[in-house]
Design a protein around this motif. Structure first.
Motif, short mmCIF file in Angstrom:
data_model
loop_
_atom_site.label_atom_id
_atom_site.label_comp_id
_atom_site.label_asym_id
_atom_site.label_seq_id
_atom_site.Cartn_x
_atom_site.Cartn_y
_atom_site.Cartn_z
N ASN A 400 0.90 -1.32 -0.06
CA ASN A 400 0.12 0.05 -0.11
C ASN A 400 0.89 1.29 0.14
O ASN A 400 0.55 2.17 -0.83
N ASP A 428 5.28 6.51 5.13
CA ASP A 428 5.38 6.92 3.63
C ASP A 428 5.31 8.40 3.36
O ASP A 428 4.86 9.26 4.32
N GLY A 432 -1.71 10.46 1.60
CA GLY A 432 -2.04 10.60 2.76
C GLY A 432 -3.80 10.25 2.79
O GLY A 432 -3.97 9.96 1.82
N ILE A 433 -4.25 10.58 3.87
CA ILE A 433 -5.72 9.86 3.91
C ILE A 433 -6.26 10.74 4.77
O ILE A 433 -5.80 11.19 6.05
N ILE A 441 -11.13 2.91 6.32
CA ILE A 441 -10.26 2.07 5.51
C ILE A 441 -9.91 0.77 5.80
O ILE A 441 -9.45 -0.07 5.03
N VAL A 448 -10.57 5.00 -0.91
CA VAL A 448 -10.80 6.45 -0.88
C VAL A 448 -10.87 6.64 -2.42
O VAL A 448 -9.85 6.24 -3.05
N THR A 459 -8.32 -3.85 -4.38
CA THR A 459 -9.80 -4.56 -4.01
C THR A 459 -10.37 -3.98 -2.86
O THR A 459 -11.76 -4.37 -2.52
N GLY A 460 -9.83 -3.08 -2.02
CA GLY A 460 -10.37 -2.85 -0.76
C GLY A 460 -10.23 -3.74 0.29
O GLY A 460 -11.18 -3.66 1.21
N GLY A 462 -7.28 -5.27 1.21
CA GLY A 462 -6.07 -5.31 1.83
C GLY A 462 -5.94 -5.11 3.48
O GLY A 462 -5.42 -5.81 4.42
N SER A 487 1.61 9.03 5.34
CA SER A 487 0.76 8.28 6.40
C SER A 487 1.63 7.19 7.11
O SER A 487 2.71 6.73 6.43
N PHE A 489 1.47 3.74 9.13
CA PHE A 489 0.58 2.60 9.96
C PHE A 489 1.56 1.80 11.04
O PHE A 489 2.65 1.56 10.61
P1 ADP Z 1 -6.68 -1.18 -1.71
O1 ADP Z 1 -5.44 -1.01 -1.57
O2 ADP Z 1 -6.87 -2.56 -2.38
O3 ADP Z 1 -7.84 -0.21 -2.17
P2 ADP Z 1 -6.77 -1.51 1.30
O4 ADP Z 1 -7.86 -2.09 1.86
O5 ADP Z 1 -5.37 -2.07 1.43
O6 ADP Z 1 -7.34 -1.73 -0.31
O7 ADP Z 1 -6.89 0.12 1.39
C1 ADP Z 1 -8.04 0.74 1.49
C2 ADP Z 1 -8.05 2.12 0.97
O8 ADP Z 1 -7.00 2.79 2.16
C3 ADP Z 1 -7.11 2.38 -0.27
O9 ADP Z 1 -7.91 2.26 -1.32
C4 ADP Z 1 -6.44 3.86 -0.07
O10 ADP Z 1 -7.37 4.90 -0.47
C5 ADP Z 1 -6.27 3.91 1.49
N1 ADP Z 1 -4.71 3.60 1.83
C6 ADP Z 1 -4.19 2.38 2.29
N2 ADP Z 1 -2.87 2.48 2.45
C7 ADP Z 1 -2.51 3.74 2.16
C8 ADP Z 1 -1.46 4.72 2.26
N3 ADP Z 1 -0.28 4.07 2.66
N4 ADP Z 1 -1.45 5.69 1.77
C9 ADP Z 1 -2.81 6.34 1.38
N5 ADP Z 1 -3.78 5.68 1.43
C10 ADP Z 1 -3.90 4.47 1.85
#
Ligand code: ADP
Length: 495
Positions: A400, A428, A432-433, A441, A448, A459-460, A462, A487, A489
């Motif tokens: 991600n 990273d 950002g979110i 998420i 997003v 896929t939404g 992860g 962001s 994690f």
């Molecule tokens: P996917 O990546 O397949 O869309 P995830 O469940 O891994 O599904 O992530 C869900 C959402 O969270 C992503 O669509 C993205 O918008 C946001 N996201 C996840 N990781 C990050 C990140 N490191 N930086 C920014 N947005 C992130």
């Protein structure tokens, strides 16, 4: 007229007519209603017919003497106030009369003012007696109301379809309804009053109830629900809230319990269905993907550009479907408890090295720097966990970070031990979110959607996989993010 004495009924009992008439005159003038009797028998006859609250009674009369009349009046109506009329010579009789229950006495001869003072005092006494009676009656009615209200509440709680229990601030069960007993198969004879552990044999549930009861979860919105498996495919969902007193002090907890067995079974059927369908789809899709790759390379220089593009997009979409299916299969496996079953000691340093080395080419292809920071001091502690689960958690987070960081960005992976936990951070410098999406998420299929993420496929699933896996390892995952800056994690795993 005297408002205090107006319409007050007074009976004068005296054989001397002058006393009877004189008293009548004085008292009638101030508004009393005066009745007269010239001997004891006549007085008792009047009193038997209509009760009179104040009686002026001469002690020395022919026939029934005053004391005897007094005793009979006390029997007839103990609340009647008897004021004894006596000459100085019979003061002793007056004392005996007082002992026998006379309210007051007035010596003969008396002047009007003295008589009025004595009668006024008696009416005041009557008023106080009446007031006391009224207050007592009101109290009795309030208590009756309270009692009725209490039994009504009890009946309502008892008839609720959901299980309901109340604990005190020490976590002792003080009340439970019939549904609660039924849901936990408790004996109808088992009385409330003992610590919660004596009723429910589930450590996690009892700990939660105890914590809520002791006031350690004051933010009701933040209290997690608790699922109990009772064996033989019986599942219960419990939710608790603290009971706060007037000064916001916690005096116990109220616990509501529902039977979620059918929902759990339905959920399991759904998962099995998804797993089966995914499994059936994966092989043909992989074959299609491989064949598309072969065809694409075969027609590279011979077919028109537009045909190549169509096939390339088909290949890309097929790959998206394969990813979705593997994520769905992973989720099914986690739900079935398969993915976290193989716990073993894992050298976290080796694991981090392997995941970052595997993903570094992908980062470099985007001109990003993927840095692994490990503490220089003592070696990282060993984690006891399923290596596949750990690999999936780290893989998803780093992937991600690479995906949602533009070209030239930086991704830092670090690990250290804090207290009783191992802390892994993936930081990273990406998109950002926004704060409003930070919780969402982790929901299944949530992505997003904005101008910057529109072209990124995913896929939404992860992060939901990460959350499930971290939860299965009894850890937790958190995110901090600033839109436009990046962001972080953080995963905490118990050592
Ligand atoms: P996917 O990546 O397949 O869309 P995830 O469940 O891994 O599904 O992530 C869900 C959402 O969270 C992503 O669509 C993205 O918008 C946001 N996201 C996840 N990781 C990050 C990140 N490191 N930086 C920014 N947005 C992130």
């Amino acid at each position: 007229m005297d408002p205090q004495l107006e319409a007050v009924r007074v009976l004068v009992v005296d054989d001397e007519e002058s006393i009877r008439e004189g008293t009548d005159r004085i008292l009638s003038r101030v508004g009393c209603h005066v009745l007269k009797a010239c001997n004891g028998a006549e007085a008792l006859a009047i009193l038997a017919e209509h009760p009179v609250p104040i009686v002026l009674l001469d002690m020395k009369m022919p026939g029934l003497d005053g004391l005897e009349v007094l005793r009979r009046i006390r029997v007839l109506n103990p609340e009647t106030l008897v004021i004894v009329i006596t000459g100085y010579a019979t003061l002793e009789t007056a004392v005996t009369a007082m002992k026998d229950g006379a309210y007051d006495f007035i010596p003969k001869p008396f002047d009007p003012d003295h008589l009025l003072i004595v009668v006024r005092r008696a009416t005041e006494k009557l008023r106080l007696v009446e007031e006391t009676r009224r207050v007592n009656e009101e109290r009795r009615l309030t208590l009756t109301d309270l009692h009725t209200e209490k039994s009504r509440l009890r009946t309502i709680i008892e008839s609720l379809p959901n299980g309901m229990a109340v604990t005190n601030h020490m976590g002792h069960l003080v009340l439970m309804n019939a549904a609660f007993r039924r849901l936990f198969a408790l004996d109808a004879e088992k009385e409330a009053g003992r610590p919660i552990e004596e009723y429910i044999a589930d450590e996690g549930f009892c700990t939660l109830v105890r914590e809520i009861s002791e006031g350690r979860h004051l933010d009701a919105e933040d209290i997690p629900g608790y699922e109990l498996a009772l064996g033989e495919e019986r599942y219960r969902m419990a939710e608790g809230r603290p009971i706060l007193g007037e000064r916001q002090d916690c005096c116990g907890a109220v616990i509501s319990v529902v039977d979620v067995t059918s929902l759990k079974l339905l959920d399991r059927l759904k998962s099995e269905f998804v797993a089966k369908v995914s499994h059936e789809l994966r092989s043909p899709l992989s074959t299609i993907h491989e064949q598309l790759a072969v065809v694409l390379s075969d027609i590279m220089d011979v077919a028109p550009e537009s045909d190549q593009q169509i096939l390339a997009r088909a290949k890309e979409k097929t790959f998206g479907l394969i990813s979705l299916i593997s994520d769905l299969l992973d989720l099914s496996r986690i739900e079935a408890g398969i993915l976290c079953r193989q716990a073993q000691p894992v050298q976290i340093r080796d694991m981090l090295n392997s995941v970052t080395s595997f993903l570094r080419p992908r980062a470099e292809a985007k001109g990003q720097e993927l840095v692994l920071e490990l503490p220089s001091g003592p070696a990282l502690p060993v984690v006891f966990a399923d290596p596949l689960a750990l690999e999936s958690i780290l893989g998803n987070l780093v992937t991600n970070a690479i995906t949602y960081t533009p070209e030239g960005g930086e991704i830092r992976v670090s690990a250290d031990a804090v207290g009783k936990n191992l802390r892994i951070r993936v930081k990273d410098t990406g998109l950002g979110i926004e704060a409003r999406y930070l919780d969402r998420i982790f929901e299944r299929f949530f992505r997003v959607r904005n101008d910057m993420t529109r072209h990124i496929t995913g896929t939404g699933l992860g992060l939901p996989i990460v959350k499930e896996l971290v939860g299965a390892l009894q850890g937790l995952v958190e995110v901090e993010s600033t839109p436009g800056q990046g962001s972080t994690f953080t995963v905490l795993l118990p050592l």
